[in-house]
Design an enzyme around this catalytic site. Sequence first.
Site, PDB file in Angstrom:
ATOM      1  N   ALA A 252       0.800  -1.233   0.000  1.00  8.46           N
ATOM      2  CA  ALA A 252       0.000   0.000   0.000  1.00  8.46           C
ATOM      3  C   ALA A 252       0.831   1.280   0.000  1.00  8.46           C
ATOM      4  CB  ALA A 252      -1.017   0.031   1.146  1.00  8.46           C
ATOM      5  N   ALA A 253       2.150   1.166  -0.206  1.00 10.21           N
ATOM      6  CA  ALA A 253       2.942   2.404  -0.292  1.00 10.21           C
ATOM      7  C   ALA A 253       2.466   3.251  -1.483  1.00 10.21           C
ATOM      8  CB  ALA A 253       4.427   2.075  -0.430  1.00 10.21           C
ATOM      9  N   GLY A 254       2.183   2.588  -2.602  1.00 13.06           N
ATOM     10  CA  GLY A 254       1.672   3.307  -3.775  1.00 13.06           C
ATOM     11  C   GLY A 254       0.306   3.922  -3.501  1.00 13.06           C
ATOM     12  N   ASP A 255      -0.500   3.237  -2.706  1.00 19.68           N
ATOM     13  CA  ASP A 255      -1.838   3.757  -2.373  1.00 19.68           C
ATOM     14  C   ASP A 255      -1.718   4.984  -1.464  1.00 19.68           C
ATOM     15  OD1 ASP A 255      -2.878   1.589  -3.773  1.00 19.68           O
ATOM     16  OD2 ASP A 255      -2.897   0.328  -1.988  1.00 19.68           O
TER      17      ASP A 255
HETATM   18  O1  RIB Z   1      -1.893  -1.971  -3.033  1.00 18.05           O
HETATM   19  C1  RIB Z   1      -2.045  -2.938  -2.020  1.00 18.05           C
HETATM   20  C2  RIB Z   1      -3.309  -3.726  -2.230  1.00 18.05           C
HETATM   21  O2  RIB Z   1      -3.176  -4.518  -3.377  1.00 18.05           O
HETATM   22  C3  RIB Z   1      -3.648  -4.699  -1.124  1.00 18.05           C
HETATM   23  O3  RIB Z   1      -4.387  -4.094  -0.089  1.00 18.05           O
HETATM   24  C4  RIB Z   1      -4.389  -5.795  -1.855  1.00 18.05           C
HETATM   25  O4  RIB Z   1      -5.736  -5.861  -1.536  1.00 18.05           O
HETATM   26  C5  RIB Z   1      -4.175  -5.514  -3.330  1.00 18.05           C
HETATM   27  O5  RIB Z   1      -5.277  -4.967  -3.904  1.00 18.05           O
END
Ligand code: RIB
Length: 310
Positions: A252-255
């Site tokens: 989730a670093a990109g998120d």
């Molecule tokens: O970017 C991380 C996410 O990728 C995770 O939370 C997983 O669900 C996938 O979608």
Amino acid sequence: MRVPKIAVVGSLNIDLVMRCERLPSPGETIMTDDVLTVPGGKGANQAVAAARAGGEVSMIGRIGDDAYAPILINNLRQQKVITNQIHMTPLKSSGVAVVAVDSNGQNAIMVSPGSNATLSPEDIDDAADVIRDAELLMIQLETPMETVLHAIQIAKQTDTRTLLDPAPAPSKPTPSNLFSVDFLCPNQSEAAALTGITIRSQEDAFRAAFDLQKRGVQTVMITLAEKGVVLLDNDGPRVIPPLQVKPVDTTAAGDAFAGAFAVRVVESDSTDDAAYFAATAGAMSTTTHGAQPSLPTRKEILENCPTSNQ
Ligand code: RIB
């Protein structure tokens, strides 16, 4: 201060996270008793990241007809994400991701999209007012391509700017109108998949960024972990340096980067300021385990951002 209005079209998953010394090789079984079940999905993660960074966030998505669905919805509500446009698909499971994380914080993820695969262009039409009303639309590629393209098209009918995180990297040829977005934030492997350019250095990343700019993207930001962010827009190429951290989980670093960038670029209208803010959020998220549990708050980002004057 005004609160940026952000819309997110994307996936919601339950993440089954297993921490192990190293990632398994093909055919190998690795034992671990370190298992976490946490809300994830690139869409939901980005919605939470933007809400924690200070945005008013509405999410458009689909949950399944199972026990995970209320967990996914309640979690977003607790994070103050508006969920009116998240609908349930009968007889489908919710999205599930199996996330393996090694002792260096690197991960390998498998996703079963479940109900995310049923998010349709008609769902986008139903939520068109939410997209039109937003100042920025965030999208990723864990929902069907035709739905993603339709959401971009609706945003382009108004002043809503568009930020695409092209993750996971598309396995099929990419439709050219995907590149009509204002902001594109691939990581190293996604940029390589989109351009065919192998990326080992910042120079390689700049070549990829110029390639993506030629296809129509206004602002390209290639996130390179400890090598920082390669940024290219009409003001030319530059590097946003990395924040020095010791990563324990890069999930989730990109998120975190995308959600923080979305909020900050709307409020400051400065790409560089937003990129520093986002790079700080991305780096900070790697210092905690799990996808959504790791996403930093606005206060935490501002306290650590090198360019912040709060
Ligand atoms: O970017 C991380 C996410 O990728 C995770 O939370 C997983 O669900 C996938 O979608």
